[in-house]
Scaffold this motif. Sequence first.
Motif, PDB file in Angstrom:
ATOM      1  N   LEU A  11      11.138   8.167   6.747  1.00  0.00           N
ATOM      2  CA  LEU A  11      10.207   6.863   6.670  1.00  0.00           C
ATOM      3  C   LEU A  11       8.942   6.710   6.538  1.00  0.00           C
ATOM      4  CD1 LEU A  11      12.703   4.870   8.870  1.00  0.00           C
ATOM      5  CD2 LEU A  11      12.707   4.606   6.385  1.00  0.00           C
ATOM      6  N   TYR A  12       8.251   7.497   7.436  1.00  0.00           N
ATOM      7  CA  TYR A  12       6.904   7.435   7.447  1.00  0.00           C
ATOM      8  C   TYR A  12       5.799   7.799   6.427  1.00  0.00           C
ATOM      9  CZ  TYR A  12       2.158   7.601   9.596  1.00  0.00           C
ATOM     10  OH  TYR A  12       0.887   7.515   9.593  1.00  0.00           O
ATOM     11  N   PRO A  13       6.350   8.846   5.553  1.00  0.00           N
ATOM     12  CA  PRO A  13       5.321   9.151   4.424  1.00  0.00           C
ATOM     13  C   PRO A  13       5.729   8.142   3.460  1.00  0.00           C
ATOM     14  CG  PRO A  13       6.755  11.122   5.314  1.00  0.00           C
ATOM     15  CD  PRO A  13       7.273   9.795   6.017  1.00  0.00           C
ATOM     16  N   HIS A  14       6.883   7.638   3.385  1.00  0.00           N
ATOM     17  CA  HIS A  14       7.173   6.766   2.137  1.00  0.00           C
ATOM     18  C   HIS A  14       6.337   5.352   2.425  1.00  0.00           C
ATOM     19  CE1 HIS A  14       9.043   4.962  -1.383  1.00  0.00           C
ATOM     20  NE2 HIS A  14       9.338   3.848  -0.539  1.00  0.00           N
ATOM     21  N   LEU A  15       6.394   5.021   3.722  1.00  0.00           N
ATOM     22  CA  LEU A  15       5.949   3.457   3.912  1.00  0.00           C
ATOM     23  C   LEU A  15       4.284   3.416   4.025  1.00  0.00           C
ATOM     24  CD1 LEU A  15       8.483   2.679   6.984  1.00  0.00           C
ATOM     25  CD2 LEU A  15       8.190   1.730   4.865  1.00  0.00           C
ATOM     26  N   GLN A  16       3.992   4.766   4.457  1.00  0.00           N
ATOM     27  CA  GLN A  16       2.518   4.995   4.450  1.00  0.00           C
ATOM     28  C   GLN A  16       2.020   4.735   3.080  1.00  0.00           C
ATOM     29  OE1 GLN A  16       0.958   8.814   5.429  1.00  0.00           O
ATOM     30  NE2 GLN A  16      -0.507   8.057   6.841  1.00  0.00           N
ATOM     31  N   ALA A  17       2.789   5.355   1.943  1.00  0.00           N
ATOM     32  CA  ALA A  17       2.210   5.000   0.632  1.00  0.00           C
ATOM     33  C   ALA A  17       2.385   3.935  -0.193  1.00  0.00           C
ATOM     34  CB  ALA A  17       2.839   6.229  -0.190  1.00  0.00           C
ATOM     35  N   LEU A  18       3.071   2.678   0.644  1.00  0.00           N
ATOM     36  CA  LEU A  18       3.421   1.494   0.089  1.00  0.00           C
ATOM     37  C   LEU A  18       2.415   0.868   0.020  1.00  0.00           C
ATOM     38  CD1 LEU A  18       7.100   0.799   1.233  1.00  0.00           C
ATOM     39  CD2 LEU A  18       6.142   1.664  -0.951  1.00  0.00           C
ATOM     40  N   LEU A  23       5.194  -3.729   1.596  1.00  0.00           N
ATOM     41  CA  LEU A  23       5.514  -3.742   2.984  1.00  0.00           C
ATOM     42  C   LEU A  23       5.976  -5.289   3.464  1.00  0.00           C
ATOM     43  CD1 LEU A  23       2.692  -1.726   4.447  1.00  0.00           C
ATOM     44  CD2 LEU A  23       5.090  -1.032   4.112  1.00  0.00           C
ATOM     45  N   ALA A  24       5.158  -6.273   2.702  1.00  0.00           N
ATOM     46  CA  ALA A  24       5.475  -7.819   2.923  1.00  0.00           C
ATOM     47  C   ALA A  24       6.908  -7.888   2.270  1.00  0.00           C
ATOM     48  CB  ALA A  24       4.463  -8.439   2.156  1.00  0.00           C
ATOM     49  N   ALA A  27       9.701  -6.765   4.798  1.00  0.00           N
ATOM     50  CA  ALA A  27       9.539  -7.627   5.991  1.00  0.00           C
ATOM     51  C   ALA A  27      10.339  -8.629   5.640  1.00  0.00           C
ATOM     52  CB  ALA A  27       8.222  -8.020   6.724  1.00  0.00           C
ATOM     53  N   PHE A  28      10.014  -9.287   4.212  1.00  0.00           N
ATOM     54  CA  PHE A  28      10.775 -10.560   3.834  1.00  0.00           C
ATOM     55  C   PHE A  28      12.229 -10.149   3.688  1.00  0.00           C
ATOM     56  CE2 PHE A  28      12.752 -12.485  -0.027  1.00  0.00           C
ATOM     57  CZ  PHE A  28      12.719 -13.754   0.547  1.00  0.00           C
ATOM     58  N   ALA A  29      12.819  -9.012   3.260  1.00  0.00           N
ATOM     59  CA  ALA A  29      14.131  -8.396   3.089  1.00  0.00           C
ATOM     60  C   ALA A  29      14.876  -8.615   4.554  1.00  0.00           C
ATOM     61  CB  ALA A  29      14.223  -7.362   2.318  1.00  0.00           C
ATOM     62  N   PHE A  55      11.644  -1.326  -3.107  1.00  0.00           N
ATOM     63  CA  PHE A  55      10.501  -0.874  -2.797  1.00  0.00           C
ATOM     64  C   PHE A  55      10.627   0.523  -2.050  1.00  0.00           C
ATOM     65  CE2 PHE A  55      10.682  -5.623  -1.631  1.00  0.00           C
ATOM     66  CZ  PHE A  55       9.725  -5.903  -2.410  1.00  0.00           C
ATOM     67  N   MET A  56      11.948   1.217  -1.888  1.00  0.00           N
ATOM     68  CA  MET A  56      12.119   2.471  -1.418  1.00  0.00           C
ATOM     69  C   MET A  56      13.423   3.027  -1.836  1.00  0.00           C
ATOM     70  SD  MET A  56      13.142   1.593   2.460  1.00  0.00           S
ATOM     71  CE  MET A  56      11.401   1.096   3.062  1.00  0.00           C
TER      72      MET A  56
END
Length: 264
Positions: A11-18, A23-24, A27-29, A55-56
């Motif tokens: 998760l971290y490497p992918h989320l960091q690149a978004l 990311l919003a 969070a909405f989902a 998004f992922m």
Amino acid sequence: MLPIPLSGGLLYPHLQALSAAALAGIAFALVLGGMVKGVTGIGVPLVAMPILTHFMPVKEAVLLLSMPIILGNIPQAVEGGQILPTVRRIAAPLVGTVIGNVVGVWVLISLEPHRAQFASGLVLILAAALLLASPRLTFAPALVKPVGLVLGFGAALMESIASVPGPLLAMYLIATGATGRAFTKQIAIILVVSIVTLLTTFSSGAHANVTDLALSAAASLPAIAGMWLARPLRDGLHPLAFRMVVLVCVLAAAAQMIWKSGVL
């Protein structure tokens, strides 16, 4: 304390690149999934999964949704005690979910990302269709355990691939006569065991680490916020009507996942 290896896991490497917008969107989902669960009782993943896959990749989306499912079901699983008698009653689907998650994680990790998205779309369509149809079956006493094993296995495959084990489990528990609080408790216990097995299998294969679990736990917060926000809607909106609208939207989103995968 030992430092947490932030660079590892899924998760971290992918989320960091978004981007902030992506990311919003995540969070909405999660908030929307929590709102739907708060109003209709439909699980968070059935609604959030199609949005998250914008998004992922599917693998990361399944992992991200794991802790929200656990934390959302633990209170219902322990409510009223009687955990061991309940576990004995649902032993067959529990065994099926453990086996199914081990197989399902292997399938998910082995699939190419676009094929995983295609498979997830198919699973979501099946899950939504089952909930729309709401079939009410009855099993002969001799079939309860073998059918429970098979449907538990199938539900775990749906969990591993698309985070949506609920429809098959609901069909089985209703067919065995579970209603009300008993139904809620039984499905909550199965879901908790299922997700713990999923996480253990991910972690044992070095596909997830402590950071992944922490990020997944943090993802529970917007889902819980959505459930809290939806409380005023419960009395003003007919749950069945809302449920039908949401499931139709899920069917459309799942069809889009299949189209986007490029497999067809």
